[in-house]
Write a protein that holds these residues in place. Structure first.
Motif, PDB file in Angstrom:
ATOM      1  N   UNK A   1       0.815  -1.231   0.000  1.00  0.00           N
ATOM      2  CA  UNK A   1       0.000   0.000   0.000  1.00  0.00           C
ATOM      3  C   UNK A   1       0.842   1.272   0.000  1.00  0.00           C
ATOM      4  N   UNK A   2       1.981   1.245   0.700  1.00  0.00           N
ATOM      5  CA  UNK A   2       2.845   2.432   0.698  1.00  0.00           C
ATOM      6  C   UNK A   2       3.549   2.596  -0.634  1.00  0.00           C
ATOM      7  N   UNK A   3       3.792   1.489  -1.332  1.00  0.00           N
ATOM      8  CA  UNK A   3       4.348   1.570  -2.679  1.00  0.00           C
ATOM      9  C   UNK A   3       3.364   2.266  -3.616  1.00  0.00           C
ATOM     10  N   UNK A   4       2.071   1.958  -3.440  1.00  0.00           N
ATOM     11  CA  UNK A   4       1.053   2.632  -4.249  1.00  0.00           C
ATOM     12  C   UNK A   4       0.930   4.105  -3.870  1.00  0.00           C
TER      13      UNK A   4
ATOM     14  N   UNK B   1       6.616  -1.363  12.068  1.00  0.00           N
ATOM     15  CA  UNK B   1       6.901  -0.590  10.857  1.00  0.00           C
ATOM     16  C   UNK B   1       6.373   0.826  11.041  1.00  0.00           C
ATOM     17  N   UNK B   2       7.220   1.806  10.768  1.00  0.00           N
ATOM     18  CA  UNK B   2       6.821   3.211  10.826  1.00  0.00           C
ATOM     19  C   UNK B   2       6.421   3.662   9.428  1.00  0.00           C
ATOM     20  N   UNK B   3       5.177   4.168   9.297  1.00  0.00           N
ATOM     21  CA  UNK B   3       4.695   4.614   7.987  1.00  0.00           C
ATOM     22  C   UNK B   3       5.554   5.752   7.458  1.00  0.00           C
ATOM     23  N   UNK B   4       5.933   6.676   8.341  1.00  0.00           N
ATOM     24  CA  UNK B   4       6.757   7.814   7.923  1.00  0.00           C
ATOM     25  C   UNK B   4       8.117   7.320   7.409  1.00  0.00           C
ATOM     26  N   UNK B   5       8.724   6.412   8.171  1.00  0.00           N
ATOM     27  CA  UNK B   5      10.037   5.889   7.769  1.00  0.00           C
ATOM     28  C   UNK B   5       9.937   5.094   6.477  1.00  0.00           C
ATOM     29  N   UNK B   6       8.850   4.353   6.319  1.00  0.00           N
ATOM     30  CA  UNK B   6       8.691   3.528   5.128  1.00  0.00           C
ATOM     31  C   UNK B   6       8.563   4.385   3.874  1.00  0.00           C
ATOM     32  N   UNK B   7       7.775   5.448   3.934  1.00  0.00           N
ATOM     33  CA  UNK B   7       7.655   6.327   2.777  1.00  0.00           C
ATOM     34  C   UNK B   7       8.975   7.060   2.516  1.00  0.00           C
TER      35      UNK B   7
ATOM     36  N   UNK C   1      19.078  12.052   8.339  1.00  0.00           N
ATOM     37  CA  UNK C   1      19.309  11.255   9.558  1.00  0.00           C
ATOM     38  C   UNK C   1      19.044  12.072  10.819  1.00  0.00           C
ATOM     39  N   UNK C   2      19.438  13.326  10.817  1.00  0.00           N
ATOM     40  CA  UNK C   2      19.366  14.130  12.041  1.00  0.00           C
ATOM     41  C   UNK C   2      18.019  14.824  12.222  1.00  0.00           C
ATOM     42  N   UNK C   3      17.497  15.402  11.143  1.00  0.00           N
ATOM     43  CA  UNK C   3      16.251  16.166  11.263  1.00  0.00           C
ATOM     44  C   UNK C   3      15.022  15.277  11.161  1.00  0.00           C
ATOM     45  N   UNK C   4      15.046  14.352  10.199  1.00  0.00           N
ATOM     46  CA  UNK C   4      13.872  13.502   9.965  1.00  0.00           C
ATOM     47  C   UNK C   4      14.023  12.103  10.563  1.00  0.00           C
ATOM     48  N   UNK C   5      15.098  11.887  11.346  1.00  0.00           N
ATOM     49  CA  UNK C   5      15.307  10.663  12.133  1.00  0.00           C
ATOM     50  C   UNK C   5      15.227   9.403  11.281  1.00  0.00           C
TER      51      UNK C   5
ATOM     52  N   UNK D   1      -2.219   6.581   8.539  1.00  0.00           N
ATOM     53  CA  UNK D   1      -1.654   5.306   8.100  1.00  0.00           C
ATOM     54  C   UNK D   1      -1.075   4.499   9.264  1.00  0.00           C
ATOM     55  N   UNK D   2      -0.348   5.176  10.169  1.00  0.00           N
ATOM     56  CA  UNK D   2       0.272   4.450  11.278  1.00  0.00           C
ATOM     57  C   UNK D   2      -0.754   3.697  12.138  1.00  0.00           C
ATOM     58  N   UNK D   3      -1.943   4.273  12.453  1.00  0.00           N
ATOM     59  CA  UNK D   3      -2.943   3.497  13.217  1.00  0.00           C
ATOM     60  C   UNK D   3      -3.385   2.223  12.505  1.00  0.00           C
ATOM     61  N   UNK D   4      -3.461   2.249  11.166  1.00  0.00           N
ATOM     62  CA  UNK D   4      -3.843   1.036  10.428  1.00  0.00           C
ATOM     63  C   UNK D   4      -2.757  -0.027  10.578  1.00  0.00           C
TER      64      UNK D   4
END
Length: 780
Positions: A255-258, A317-323, A364-368, A305-308
């Motif tokens: 789904x994140x690929x889409x 899995x972190x939705x933010x990190x995955x995207x 790495x530093x700002x967006x972790x 997305x993260x609640x789903x």
């Protein structure tokens, strides 16, 4: 030995019991006591002797019974073995027939299981088809999950064609199901204004947000269930061949690929092809764009997305990190696409490196973004890119070094007008060079590949050696003036580089590089060795751990004892700089000492034996005229060197110089002349009131650096009576036997006698020679 022991016991007994004659009265009582003890011991022995035979008889009976039982059991065992052998012989033909039947049954079972698996795959495929015809997507997805579960179970099977058939079936139905759900999912995302990009057209507000989010949630979960196993996914996605060389690359969640698809499409539209935004000299355009997308979509992902993912038991899995990972892969593909053209444009390639380093740092530093996930720096560590990077880095560094050394102020300190900051007196070229090395370190410090870091370390070592050779050339060109401004500046530069390298060697980053370098050397040596059994053992361990990181070889260090390890990564080059520093200080000292020595001719041949008596000298005592030029030259050199060298180097310089001067005056001036009392007093005045105070500005105890001269002047000016007594002690110690010393009743503790008058460094022989130089002492 035993006889002597008994004799000792008897003697001790008599001495303890019969001290005097009156002690003989105790004989009767002692005899009675010992008789009682003997009787008691005899009774005990008699009782034990009566008990032992009965116990022995009982043990013998038990042993005989046990032996009989063992014999009986042996007979039974032999009988059983015989029966078993007969039984095996009788059923051997039957066993052969049954074994063949069992093998055939097992083979048939395998065929049956194989066919049943094929049939099951076909049944599941039929069920998926039927579900699709009835528009029952949920049922079709559940059936698809059965296929993926079968694949996970059979993945280690040797039935490659069966696994291939199952893989093809999974890919076939995955595409159909994904296309069915993706269309609706993309429509829902579009209705929710995804992606969140800035446009000049004002869009109408979303009215049915709750309903759309609920539909998105259901579709998202269905897409999650369509996620392919990693082994199939990597084959089906079609990742760039160069990108596959980067470790840790794996496909996104479906789904994140889409969700990434429209952003990827926009990225390709703007930064590929003939668009003006696709400029090789402006990589910051697409890097900045990606960072803005990461920033703008973070809140949407966290809220929706993260609640789903959490409900679907994918909270790891972190939705933010995955995207973000997906967008980073898009950037990595872009860099790989541009590298062939950038290889011919050094300025653009260097600019790309700078921008990628900044991009990775902010990511790495700002967006972790987690450090364990692959990033754009992994692309720059690929062989072709890394080789080009190293070439450019070396070229620019060499150009910078040329500019440093050609600068008119290269040998001047930047802080020469600020006394508090100019103690080290670092030349401008040395400071700029070490700043250049520090900049290179900062650029490659964050690289994810240790081998790449080691290659950059090798470049730094190469630059250090080149800089050292340039300093050597400058030193040789100005060798005629070892105490001149250029020579002192070179010496300060060498010392500064040495100190900085020592400090760097203790940093965690370089210690980690040292550990990795040693471990890699260990693996190389073990691999190349074929003679040692010890190496064969370690080879086996290395092959078993081949899939692990290179740093895991640390556990093998205990198995190898013949491999020498470095103490620091800069050990070899530091030792070369230190050797150069020592040689230059030695050369400067020799130059100054030679100059002072050349001005000492008159002082060495002064008439020390014919100077006036001490009483006449008291009113006119001053520095010897013959020593004025020598001491003046020495003072001028010291002042000049103090103003040009750093404090540490100047201390090393004058410490070494004092040793040479002290030894020279002692051997060439004192031991080669004779002194009357006036001459000795004049010499002492020259040394203690003129020579030693020259170094008083540099230390609180300058006299400790002229022990030979000071102690020699002490002996030469020692009062006549004390001198004669001490001379007698020394003569007795060196030339008389112990019997002669006892007859003369002379104290032969010459060390204590010398220490009493303050002599600690001179030998006894030297003291005797000094007394022989005094004309006021008797020769006897």
């Amino acid at each position: 030995m035993a006889a002597s022991t008994n004799e000792d016991v008897l003697i001790n007994f008599l001495n303890s019991n019969f001290v005097t004659l009156k002690s003989l009265d105790r004989l009767n009582s002692l005899r009675d006591d010992y008789n009682r003890q003997v009787k008691t011991l005899e009774e005990k022995v008699s009782k034990v002797g009566n008990q032992i035979p009965s116990e022995i008889d009982r043990a013998v009976d038990i042993a005989e019974n046990t032996s009989k039982q063992i014999s009986k059991l042996e007979g039974t065992v032999d009988s059983l073995c015989h029966d078993i052998s007969d039984h095996n012989h009788s059923i051997k033909p039957m066993v052969g027939e049954l074994s063949a039947l069992v093998e055939r049954i097992n083979e048939v079972e395998k065929y049956a299981h194989y066919l049943s698996t094929v049939a099951k795959i076909e049944d599941i495929s039929s069920h998926i088809q039927a579900s699709l015809l009835t528009e029952s997507l949920s049922s079709a997805v559940d059936s698809f999950n059965q296929l993926t579960d079968m694949y996970t179970t059979l993945q280690s099977s040797s039935c490659t064609r069966l696994i291939g058939f199952l893989r093809e079936s999974i890919l076939f139905w995955n595409k159909i199901l994904k296309d069915r759900i993706a269309v609706e999912f993309e429509e829902v995302l579009k209705a929710l204004r995804w992606p969140l990009v800035v446009t000049t057209i004002k869009a109408a507000p979303v009215t049915n947000v709750t309903e759309l989010k609920e539909r998105m949630k259901k579709l998202f979960k269905k897409l999650l269930n369509l996620q392919l196993p990693d082994s199939i996914s990597l084959e089906s996605v079609g990742i760039n061949a160069q990108l596959q060389k980067v470790g840790g690359i794996k496909p996104l969640l479906l789904p994140l690929e889409l969700m990434l698809k429209p952003l990827r499409k926009r990225f390709r539209y703007h930064f590929y092809g003939q668009k003006q935004t696709n400029s090789l000299d402006k990589p910051e355009w697409y890097l900045t764009q990606v960072l803005s997308w990461i920033r703008d979509h973070g809140d949407f992902l966290d809220r929706n997305i993260q609640p789903i993912l959490d409900e679907s038991k994918r909270s790891d899995i972190s939705a933010r990190t995955e995207l973000t990972r997906g967008l980073v892969i898009v950037v990595m593909e872009k860099i790989i696409h541009d590298l062939p053209e950038l290889a011919y444009e050094e300025a653009n390639f260097s600019h790309l490196i700078d921008e990628v380093l900044l991009f990775d740092s902010e990511l790495r530093n700002t967006y972790l973004y987690p450090p364990i996930l692959p990033g754009c720096l992994d692309v720059l560590c690929l062989p072709d890119a890394l080789t080009k990077w190293l070439i450019i880095e070396k070229k620019f560094a060499m150009q910078k070094i040329e500019q440093m050394l050609n600068s008119p102020t290269c040998w001047e300190s930047q802080y020469k007008d600020i006394s508090d900051l100019d103690e080290v007196r670092v030349p401008e070229c040395a400071e700029s060079f070490m700043m250049l090395l520090q900049t290179i370190t900062d650029r490659y410090r964050k690289l994810p590949v240790s081998d790449a870091k080691l290659q950059f370390l090798g470049l730094q070592l190469e630059l250090l050696e080149d800089f050292r050779m340039r300093l050597v050339q400058v030193m040789k060109n100005t060798s005629t003036a070892p105490t001149g401004h250029i020579q002192c500046a070179v010496l300060n530069a060498v010392h500064y580089v040495t100190q900085v390298l020592r400090d760097w060697s203790e940093l965690t980053f370089f210690l980690q590089l040292l550990c990795y370098k040693n471990n890699r050397s260990l693996k190389t040596e073990v691999t190349e060795s074929s003679d040692l059994e010890q190496s064969a053992v370690v080879k086996e361990k290395l092959s078993n751990e081949n899939s692990k990181e290179d740093d895991s070889a640390e556990s093998l260090l205990a198995d190898i004892s013949h491999i020498s390890m470095e103490h620091t990564v800069f050990e070899e080059i530091t030792s070369l700089f230190e050797s150069m520093e020592t040689d230059m200080i030695k050369s400067a000292c020799n130059y100054v000492f030679t100059d002072v020595q050349a001005r000492s001719q008159a002082y060495r041949k002064d008439r020390w034996i014919s100077l006036p008596a001490p009483k006449e000298l008291t009113t006119t005592l001053g520095l010897s005229q013959s020593a004025c030029e020598m001491f003046l030259v020495l003072k001028d050199h010291l002042c000049a060197m103090e103003g040009q060298l750093s404090k540490f180097l100047f201390d090393r310089f004058w410490h070494r110089l004092t040793r040479s001067i002290d030894d020279f005056i002692f051997k060439e001036v004192i031991l080669n002349n004779h002194f009357n009392d006036g001459g000795a007093l004049q010499l002492q005045f020259d040394i203690t009131r003129n020579l030693i105070p020259l170094f008083g500005d540099y230390t609180n105890n300058p006299d400790t650096y002229f022990r030979l001269c000071k102690e020699a002047s002490t002996l030469l000016t020692l009062k006549k009576g004390s001198a004669l007594l001490l001379k007698e002690v020394i003569y007795s110690h060196l030339h008389e036997t112990a019997e002669q010393q006892q007859l003369k009743q002379v104290n032969t503790d010459v060390g204590a006698a010398l220490r009493d008058v303050g002599i600690n460094s001179l030998t006894v022989e030297q003291c005797e020679q000094l007394f022989s130089l005094r004309t006021s002492l008797s020769l006897s």
